[in-house]
Design a protein around this motif. Structure first.
Motif, PDB file in Angstrom:
ATOM      1  N   VAL A   1       0.837  -1.205   0.000  1.00  0.00           N
ATOM      2  CA  VAL A   1       0.000   0.000   0.000  1.00  0.00           C
ATOM      3  C   VAL A   1       0.872   1.256   0.000  1.00  0.00           C
ATOM      4  O   VAL A   1       0.595   2.216  -0.732  1.00  0.00           O
ATOM      5  CB  VAL A   1      -0.952   0.000   1.214  1.00  0.00           C
ATOM      6  CG1 VAL A   1      -1.639   1.349   1.362  1.00  0.00           C
ATOM      7  CG2 VAL A   1      -1.989  -1.109   1.064  1.00  0.00           C
ATOM      8  N   THR A   2       1.937   1.255   0.793  1.00  0.00           N
ATOM      9  CA  THR A   2       2.845   2.408   0.834  1.00  0.00           C
ATOM     10  C   THR A   2       3.482   2.641  -0.528  1.00  0.00           C
ATOM     11  O   THR A   2       3.588   3.782  -1.001  1.00  0.00           O
ATOM     12  CB  THR A   2       3.943   2.178   1.887  1.00  0.00           C
ATOM     13  OG1 THR A   2       3.335   2.013   3.177  1.00  0.00           O
ATOM     14  CG2 THR A   2       4.905   3.355   1.935  1.00  0.00           C
ATOM     15  N   SER A   3       3.896   1.561  -1.184  1.00  0.00           N
ATOM     16  CA  SER A   3       4.497   1.668  -2.511  1.00  0.00           C
ATOM     17  C   SER A   3       3.504   2.233  -3.519  1.00  0.00           C
ATOM     18  O   SER A   3       3.843   3.127  -4.313  1.00  0.00           O
ATOM     19  CB  SER A   3       4.985   0.290  -2.976  1.00  0.00           C
ATOM     20  OG  SER A   3       5.451   0.336  -4.307  1.00  0.00           O
ATOM     21  N   LEU A   4       2.270   1.752  -3.483  1.00  0.00           N
ATOM     22  CA  LEU A   4       1.254   2.223  -4.431  1.00  0.00           C
ATOM     23  C   LEU A   4       0.901   3.686  -4.205  1.00  0.00           C
ATOM     24  O   LEU A   4       0.777   4.463  -5.161  1.00  0.00           O
ATOM     25  CB  LEU A   4      -0.005   1.367  -4.304  1.00  0.00           C
ATOM     26  CG  LEU A   4       0.103  -0.082  -4.797  1.00  0.00           C
ATOM     27  CD1 LEU A   4      -1.155  -0.851  -4.432  1.00  0.00           C
ATOM     28  CD2 LEU A   4       0.333  -0.136  -6.295  1.00  0.00           C
ATOM     29  N   LYS A   5       0.760   4.070  -2.947  1.00  0.00           N
ATOM     30  CA  LYS A   5       0.433   5.468  -2.655  1.00  0.00           C
ATOM     31  C   LYS A   5       1.554   6.400  -3.098  1.00  0.00           C
ATOM     32  O   LYS A   5       1.305   7.505  -3.588  1.00  0.00           O
ATOM     33  CB  LYS A   5       0.169   5.641  -1.153  1.00  0.00           C
ATOM     34  CG  LYS A   5      -1.166   5.082  -0.701  1.00  0.00           C
ATOM     35  CD  LYS A   5      -1.397   5.351   0.785  1.00  0.00           C
ATOM     36  CE  LYS A   5      -2.782   4.886   1.221  1.00  0.00           C
ATOM     37  NZ  LYS A   5      -3.015   5.156   2.671  1.00  0.00           N
TER      38      LYS A   5
ATOM     39  N   GLY B   1       0.107   8.768  -6.190  1.00  0.00           N
ATOM     40  CA  GLY B   1      -0.199  10.130  -5.784  1.00  0.00           C
ATOM     41  C   GLY B   1      -1.507  10.253  -5.020  1.00  0.00           C
ATOM     42  O   GLY B   1      -2.288   9.309  -4.905  1.00  0.00           O
ATOM     43  N   LYS B   2      -1.759  11.436  -4.496  1.00  0.00           N
ATOM     44  CA  LYS B   2      -2.898  11.672  -3.615  1.00  0.00           C
ATOM     45  C   LYS B   2      -4.242  11.624  -4.323  1.00  0.00           C
ATOM     46  O   LYS B   2      -5.280  11.455  -3.681  1.00  0.00           O
ATOM     47  CB  LYS B   2      -2.733  13.024  -2.916  1.00  0.00           C
ATOM     48  CG  LYS B   2      -1.547  13.090  -1.971  1.00  0.00           C
ATOM     49  CD  LYS B   2      -1.440  14.452  -1.317  1.00  0.00           C
ATOM     50  CE  LYS B   2      -0.262  14.524  -0.356  1.00  0.00           C
ATOM     51  NZ  LYS B   2      -0.153  15.861   0.275  1.00  0.00           N
ATOM     52  N   SER B   3      -4.256  11.799  -5.631  1.00  0.00           N
ATOM     53  CA  SER B   3      -5.542  11.822  -6.344  1.00  0.00           C
ATOM     54  C   SER B   3      -6.095  10.420  -6.604  1.00  0.00           C
ATOM     55  O   SER B   3      -7.189  10.282  -7.149  1.00  0.00           O
ATOM     56  CB  SER B   3      -5.395  12.567  -7.678  1.00  0.00           C
ATOM     57  OG  SER B   3      -4.458  11.902  -8.510  1.00  0.00           O
TER      58      SER B   3
END
Length: 219
Positions: free
Chosen positions: A120-124, A128-130
């Motif tokens: 999840v950290t890698s994907l975020k 990006g935030k959008s």
């Protein structure tokens, strides 16, 4: 005499009613099998750059191509001002559009459950935030349905450009370049990856056609 006959009859009945069990070792093995829990995993669905840059390898992920996300289609509807464009020349990059009856064919990635936080950290970090990461139903080629974390971009706010005509978005892609390179190359890589897997996506084909037309006009 009656008492002795009753005792013998009772003993005989107990023997007859005893279960025909497996040998002790076999029973133990069956009990262990029955109580064993299936290994828990976390799935991710990729439809763009996740499909080709081998991001899953360092995290020990397993890749499955030709997975299908229902109810969404690809669209170059996300404004990028860093990786593939700038604030002066923003890029049109890939996102999803919710559409009834749509099918998005891509790749699913399976990881051990203990890798969830890292995944999840890698994907975020890369999306990006959008982008939100809802767990959506995805069909695997073997017929199974899994819940997969899927990067879904917001269709409201400053990063969404799906309301802009496709010809104008293609014009943006032709002019944009960011820290990761030219947006035109990004679009080309998406099409080449889909082609290599035998996946035809009408939204991508249409955008590429507009992009080539814009590039021809400029040359």
């Amino acid at each position: 005499m009656v008492s002795e006959r009753f005792a013998l009859h009772r003993a005989f009945c107990l023997v007859c009613l005893m279960p025909r069990s497996f040998p002790k070792a076999r029973v133990g093995k069956l009990e262990a099998w029955n109580t064993e829990e299936p290994m828990k995993t976390v799935w991710v669905f990729g439809y763009g750059s996740l499909m080709w840059d081998r991001w899953e390898t360092p995290l020990g992920g397993r890749r499955v191509d030709h997975a299908v996300l229902l109810g969404y289609r690809r669209a170059f509807n996300k404004r990028s001002v860093e990786n593939w464009g700038t604030r002066e020349f923003p890029a049109a990059t890939l996102g999803l559009e919710p559409v009834v009856g749509a099918r998005c064919v891509g790749s699913a990635f399976e990881f051990a459950e203990e890798q969830r936080v890292t995944v999840v950290t890698s994907l975020k970090g890369r999306e990006g935030k959008s982008f939100a990461l809802p767990e959506l139903p995805v069909l695997l080629p073997d017929g199974r349905e899994v819940r997969a974390l899927t990067p879904v971009n917001a269709t409201s706010g400053p990063t969404y450009i799906g309301q802009i005509p496709i010809a104008d978005r293609a014009r943006m892609a032709a002019a944009a370049r960011g820290t990761s390179g030219a947006c035109a190359d990004y679009v080309r890589e998406i099409k080449e990856k889909l082609d290599s897997l035998g996946i035809t996506d009408e939204a991508v084909e249409g955008f590429v056609a507009h992009l080539k037309s814009e590039q021809a006009r400029k040359s």
